[in-house]
Design an enzyme around this catalytic site. Sequence first.
Site, mmCIF file in Angstrom:
data_model
loop_
_atom_site.group_PDB
_atom_site.id
_atom_site.type_symbol
_atom_site.label_atom_id
_atom_site.label_comp_id
_atom_site.label_asym_id
_atom_site.label_seq_id
_atom_site.Cartn_x
_atom_site.Cartn_y
_atom_site.Cartn_z
ATOM 1 N N VAL A 139 -2.874 9.758 -7.623
ATOM 2 C CA VAL A 139 -2.073 10.427 -6.593
ATOM 3 C C VAL A 139 -0.619 10.414 -7.061
ATOM 4 O O VAL A 139 -0.121 9.380 -7.524
ATOM 5 C CB VAL A 139 -2.211 9.707 -5.233
ATOM 6 C CG1 VAL A 139 -1.330 10.363 -4.175
ATOM 7 C CG2 VAL A 139 -3.665 9.696 -4.792
ATOM 8 N N LEU A 167 0.811 -1.217 0.000
ATOM 9 C CA LEU A 167 0.000 0.000 0.000
ATOM 10 C C LEU A 167 0.847 1.271 0.000
ATOM 11 O O LEU A 167 1.882 1.344 0.650
ATOM 12 C CB LEU A 167 -0.920 0.022 1.232
ATOM 13 C CG LEU A 167 -1.932 -1.121 1.352
ATOM 14 C CD1 LEU A 167 -2.883 -0.850 2.516
ATOM 15 C CD2 LEU A 167 -2.716 -1.322 0.063
ATOM 16 N N GLY A 211 -8.249 3.269 -9.235
ATOM 17 C CA GLY A 211 -7.456 4.453 -9.525
ATOM 18 C C GLY A 211 -7.417 4.769 -11.013
ATOM 19 O O GLY A 211 -7.315 3.863 -11.842
ATOM 20 N N GLY A 260 -1.600 6.239 -2.905
ATOM 21 C CA GLY A 260 -2.648 6.067 -3.914
ATOM 22 C C GLY A 260 -3.753 5.164 -3.381
ATOM 23 O O GLY A 260 -4.948 5.495 -3.453
ATOM 24 N N HIS A 261 -3.360 4.021 -2.821
ATOM 25 C CA HIS A 261 -4.346 3.110 -2.234
ATOM 26 C C HIS A 261 -5.087 3.806 -1.081
ATOM 27 O O HIS A 261 -6.307 3.636 -0.917
ATOM 28 C CB HIS A 261 -3.663 1.862 -1.660
ATOM 29 C CG HIS A 261 -2.891 1.049 -2.659
ATOM 30 N ND1 HIS A 261 -1.524 1.058 -2.719
ATOM 31 C CD2 HIS A 261 -3.308 0.196 -3.628
ATOM 32 C CE1 HIS A 261 -1.117 0.237 -3.677
ATOM 33 N NE2 HIS A 261 -2.178 -0.294 -4.250
ATOM 34 N N SER A 279 3.220 4.213 -7.464
ATOM 35 C CA SER A 279 3.021 2.840 -7.911
ATOM 36 C C SER A 279 3.866 1.932 -7.029
ATOM 37 O O SER A 279 4.968 2.312 -6.618
ATOM 38 C CB SER A 279 3.468 2.693 -9.374
ATOM 39 O OG SER A 279 3.692 1.335 -9.674
ATOM 40 N N SER A 280 3.347 0.743 -6.765
ATOM 41 C CA SER A 280 4.116 -0.211 -5.964
ATOM 42 C C SER A 280 5.414 -0.581 -6.680
ATOM 43 O O SER A 280 6.349 -1.074 -6.056
ATOM 44 C CB SER A 280 3.291 -1.475 -5.724
ATOM 45 O OG SER A 280 2.019 -1.123 -5.241
ATOM 46 N N ARG A 281 5.461 -0.348 -7.990
ATOM 47 C CA ARG A 281 6.658 -0.734 -8.752
ATOM 48 C C ARG A 281 7.733 0.350 -8.741
ATOM 49 O O ARG A 281 8.847 0.101 -9.202
ATOM 50 C CB ARG A 281 6.270 -1.095 -10.185
ATOM 51 C CG ARG A 281 5.434 -2.378 -10.247
ATOM 52 C CD ARG A 281 5.251 -2.905 -11.654
ATOM 53 N NE ARG A 281 4.750 -4.263 -11.647
ATOM 54 C CZ ARG A 281 3.476 -4.608 -11.920
ATOM 55 N NH1 ARG A 281 2.592 -3.677 -12.214
ATOM 56 N NH2 ARG A 281 3.111 -5.872 -11.896
HETATM 57 P P1 AMP Z 1 -2.720 -2.358 -7.217
HETATM 58 O O1 AMP Z 1 -2.501 -2.708 -5.785
HETATM 59 O O2 AMP Z 1 -1.482 -1.853 -7.900
HETATM 60 O O3 AMP Z 1 -3.470 -3.388 -7.990
HETATM 61 O O4 AMP Z 1 -3.669 -1.099 -7.191
HETATM 62 C C1 AMP Z 1 -4.901 -1.147 -6.506
HETATM 63 C C2 AMP Z 1 -5.712 0.056 -6.858
HETATM 64 O O5 AMP Z 1 -5.007 1.244 -6.517
HETATM 65 C C3 AMP Z 1 -6.005 0.140 -8.365
HETATM 66 O O6 AMP Z 1 -7.349 0.549 -8.551
HETATM 67 C C4 AMP Z 1 -5.039 1.193 -8.823
HETATM 68 O O7 AMP Z 1 -5.480 1.891 -9.976
HETATM 69 C C5 AMP Z 1 -5.012 2.109 -7.621
HETATM 70 N N1 AMP Z 1 -3.816 2.958 -7.662
HETATM 71 C C6 AMP Z 1 -2.543 2.550 -7.842
HETATM 72 N N2 AMP Z 1 -1.718 3.617 -7.880
HETATM 73 C C7 AMP Z 1 -2.497 4.715 -7.729
HETATM 74 C C8 AMP Z 1 -2.236 6.124 -7.695
HETATM 75 N N3 AMP Z 1 -1.013 6.605 -7.830
HETATM 76 N N4 AMP Z 1 -3.284 6.954 -7.526
HETATM 77 C C9 AMP Z 1 -4.554 6.469 -7.403
HETATM 78 N N5 AMP Z 1 -4.856 5.160 -7.418
HETATM 79 C C10 AMP Z 1 -3.848 4.293 -7.581
#
Ligand code: AMP
Length: 287
Positions: A180, A34, A151, A37-38, A189-191
């Site tokens: 965000v 997390l 997101g 963004g999350h 991004s987690s990456r």
């Molecule tokens: P993930 O854990 O990467 O699958 O992301 C889970 C949710 O968080 C997805 O709906 C993503 O689009 C959202 N998300 C990831 N990065 C961001 C960000 N920078 N801003 C807003 N939402 C995000």
Amino acid sequence: MLREARDAVQLENILAPLRLRNRSIGLVPTMGALHAGHLELLRRCRAENRVVVMSLYVNPAQFGPTEDFARYPRDFARDRRLAEEADCDILFAPSDEVMYPRGFEHRHIWVDPGDLGRQLEGESRPGHFRGVATVVHNLFVMARPHRAYFGQKDLQQVQIVKHMVEDLSLNVNVVTVPTVREPDGLALSSRNVYLDPAQRLEAAALSRALDSALAEWQRGVREAAALEAAATRTLTARASSGNVDYTKVASLDTLRPLVGAVSEPAFIALAVRFGGTRLIDNELLLA
Ligand code: AMP
């Protein structure tokens, strides 16, 4: 207090009494690791629902064979703490056996987004959106949320989920939450943790490139190629170590690339590889 559920029965045991009391249920699907963004998705969900469910599942079916499934960052204790601090009510963390009882390679039925899943990200990630749509479908069936939060950072994903809800008659309101960003514009991004310091500096070029295209758009430029060229110029100038996968203006509805003058709701999306790390970003082109 945060409650935990590991399978559909445990989840329903918690949710059933809340449904009886007509509590609105919001779902935030995540793969953990997390970041802010999350947390923004959780904040929106908290503001708009009586019950906040966050799912945490690293879905093997949405990673390609050469992608980072094995090394994807996983820290359950940290994610649990952050979810609790964000006032999440229920953490739904299913195992692979729950999501894919016979193993994902042996699953019979998939949710296939077809052509939508072959555009943009789908070109270099075949099968990715089939994996996403299938798992999100099952999360929707298990949690039966009133609203689900995604997101804008992964705009193709949200659009596919919206089409899935419509085509499969799922009764869920899909909410898109704005991206965000770090202070220099890089989308969280987690990456991002994979980037070395030099790549991290150059990675801000993605959002600068979108700004360049948006500036043209706001000046009245409508030709898709001209908008893409503005973004590409900025990427070339500011991210010399990055390899541009694509810079595309695409239809918000069909996700197909647009050619000529943009005359329907659209967005500009880009993907850039820094070494083994692929970053994506996008902006809406609103008339
Ligand atoms: P993930 O854990 O990467 O699958 O992301 C889970 C949710 O968080 C997805 O709906 C993503 O689009 C959202 N998300 C990831 N990065 C961001 C960000 N920078 N801003 C807003 N939402 C995000």
